[in-house]
Enzyme design. Structure first.
Site, mmCIF file in Angstrom:
data_model
loop_
_atom_site.group_PDB
_atom_site.id
_atom_site.type_symbol
_atom_site.label_atom_id
_atom_site.label_comp_id
_atom_site.label_asym_id
_atom_site.label_seq_id
_atom_site.Cartn_x
_atom_site.Cartn_y
_atom_site.Cartn_z
ATOM 1 N N SER A 125 0.792 -1.236 0.000
ATOM 2 C CA SER A 125 0.000 0.000 0.000
ATOM 3 C C SER A 125 0.821 1.280 0.000
ATOM 4 C CB SER A 125 -0.955 0.012 1.194
ATOM 5 O OG SER A 125 -2.117 -0.732 0.896
ATOM 6 N N LYS A 165 0.075 3.665 -2.725
ATOM 7 C CA LYS A 165 -0.997 4.650 -2.624
ATOM 8 C C LYS A 165 -0.455 6.082 -2.585
ATOM 9 C CE LYS A 165 -4.602 1.796 -0.398
ATOM 10 N NZ LYS A 165 -4.044 0.447 -0.277
ATOM 11 N N SER A 224 -6.025 2.787 4.793
ATOM 12 C CA SER A 224 -5.468 2.121 3.612
ATOM 13 C C SER A 224 -6.569 1.419 2.828
ATOM 14 C CB SER A 224 -4.378 1.116 4.023
ATOM 15 O OG SER A 224 -3.466 0.892 2.981
#
Length: 415
Positions: A91, A94, A149
């Site tokens: 993640s 991101k 997340s």
């Protein structure tokens, strides 16, 4: 490229030592080795640091397969360990998603979520709790991205940006603009997919770019927030619930201002942290340590070292500026004399990709072949770690539950 004579034998021998079949090389060839960005020393294996006698030793016993310490303002890389090693980012990708999409969507825009907006979410994705048929402000969705997340929030924002495929294309363009040559984007949320790769160096670029945006900076520094919930059938009123940032150093490490953590079974733990002291901002990116918690512990140790080394250590490379991967920023350190592993950092001398790189060099394998073998070694090591994580899950040794790290056998497998 054809392997001939002793190079073929040496290459196959190196693969067999790792338990990697020649077919795996074919898969690696789909992503040719990228150029080294930020200076020649950042392309070398092992720890790269150039201290004076006044600089404290690097932390001992570090287990991350790749890490980097940099000054966020000047871009100077103070120390690094295999910073261009291409690994699954989880993640932390991101951050690139936010660098790409956040400036395009007004934070006050309200969007009603349609079924198509949530299509294609990967099994076991981390979620903030977005529901179709309900209205959400863009700023709430970004809190869902940064704090929880939430892949569901990512998908909705990507849908508002023109769809998943278009957003992935834009993210790849953004990575190229930032000089992030190690990054190959397949999904916008970091969910495990074949060939989705990045590096500690690239993650530092994404964080540095994001921290220039006040909204990005605000979101990553938010510890807790309220997220819109469902509508009560009886009263017709819409509820809400609290969400907390899964960044375990936020509020605990002095001066920490973000940035983003990640975890998947395949990628292991990844993290980029930024902290400020005495007007100086440092970035640390760390990927794939031995255990989940160590990504935070090792980041904190490297931040401590960076602040203690202020003004005492010479840079070994630079974080390039956007659209400047071939500028004087990278050329300034490319002329540095070649260095080998100087030791320190507590990394075993023959660990994983480094051992393979030395074996390949001794055997006369050069060019992209070395990079391919190094990438295979990294993936093989990550796979080994994944198997061991699965074993820990099934034996009841649960990892902390914080929205991005699974706990126990029933937890999500991937973000």
């Amino acid at each position: 490229m054809m392997f001939r004579g002793s190079r073929l034998s040496a290459g196959l021998a190196a693969l067999l030592v790792l338990g990697v079949t020649p077919s795996a090389v074919a898969a690696t060839r789909q992503l040719p080795p990228p150029p080294v960005v930020g200076g020649a020393r950042l392309g070398l294996s092992g720890v790269q640091v150039d201290p004076s006698h006044e600089v404290p030793e690097l932390p001992q016993g570090l287990t991350a397969m790749s890490w980097l310490v940099a000054d966020a303002d000047s871009g100077q890389v103070l120390a690094a360990y295999n910073p261009h090693l291409r690994l699954p980012p989880a993640s932390t990708l991101k951050m690139l998603f936010a660098d790409t999409v956040l400036p395009k969507l007004d934070r006050n825009t309200v969007h009603r979520v349609a079924t198509r907006d949530l299509a294609g979410l990967g099994a076991g994705s981390s979620l903030v709790g977005v529901k179709e048929g309900l209205d959400y402000k863009v700023e709430d969705l970004w809190r869902g991205v940064f704090l929880s997340s939430g892949n569901d929030a990512v998908h909705v924002l990507a849908s508002m940006n023109g769809g998943i495929d278009e957003t992935v294309r834009q993210m790849q363009d953004k990575a190229d603009e930032l000089g992030a040559a190690d990054t190959h984007v397949v999904t916008p949320d970091g969910y495990d997919e074949d060939d989705q790769l990045s590096s500690a160096y690239d993650l530092a670029l994404f964080a540095r770019e994001g921290l220039r945006n006040p909204d990005f900076r605000s979101y990553v520094a938010t510890k807790q927030a309220t997220f819109p919930g469902a509508v009560d059938r009886d009263s017709g009123n819409r509820g809400s619930f609290g969400i907390a940032n899964t960044n375990r150093l936020l509020g605990k490490y002095p001066g920490l201002i973000g940035v983003k953590n990640g975890y998947t079974t395949n990628a292991g733990s990844t993290f980029v942290g930024a902290a400020q002291r005495n007007g100086r901002t440092l970035l640390v990116a760390a990927m794939h340590p031995n255990t989940y918690q160590k990504v935070y512990d090792e980041t904190a140790e490297l931040l401590d070292w960076g602040f203690a080394s202020d003004g005492k250590v010479s840079p070994v490379g630079v974080l390039v500026s956007p659209k400047a991967s071939n500028s004087s920023d990278s050329a300034s350190t490319a002329a540095a004399p070649p260095r080998t592993d100087r030791g320190g950092g507590g990394h075993p001398a023959g660990r994983g990709p480094q051992a393979l790189r030395r074996t390949a060099a001794d055997s006369g394998i050069t060019g992209w072949t070395v990079a391919a073998l190094v990438s295979i070694a990294a993936l093989a090591t990550a796979g080994w770690l994944a198997v061991n994580r699965r074993r820990r899950h099934t034996t009841g040794a649960a990892l902390p539950t914080d929205g991005t790290a699974p706990a126990g056998a029933t937890a999500p497998r991937r973000e």
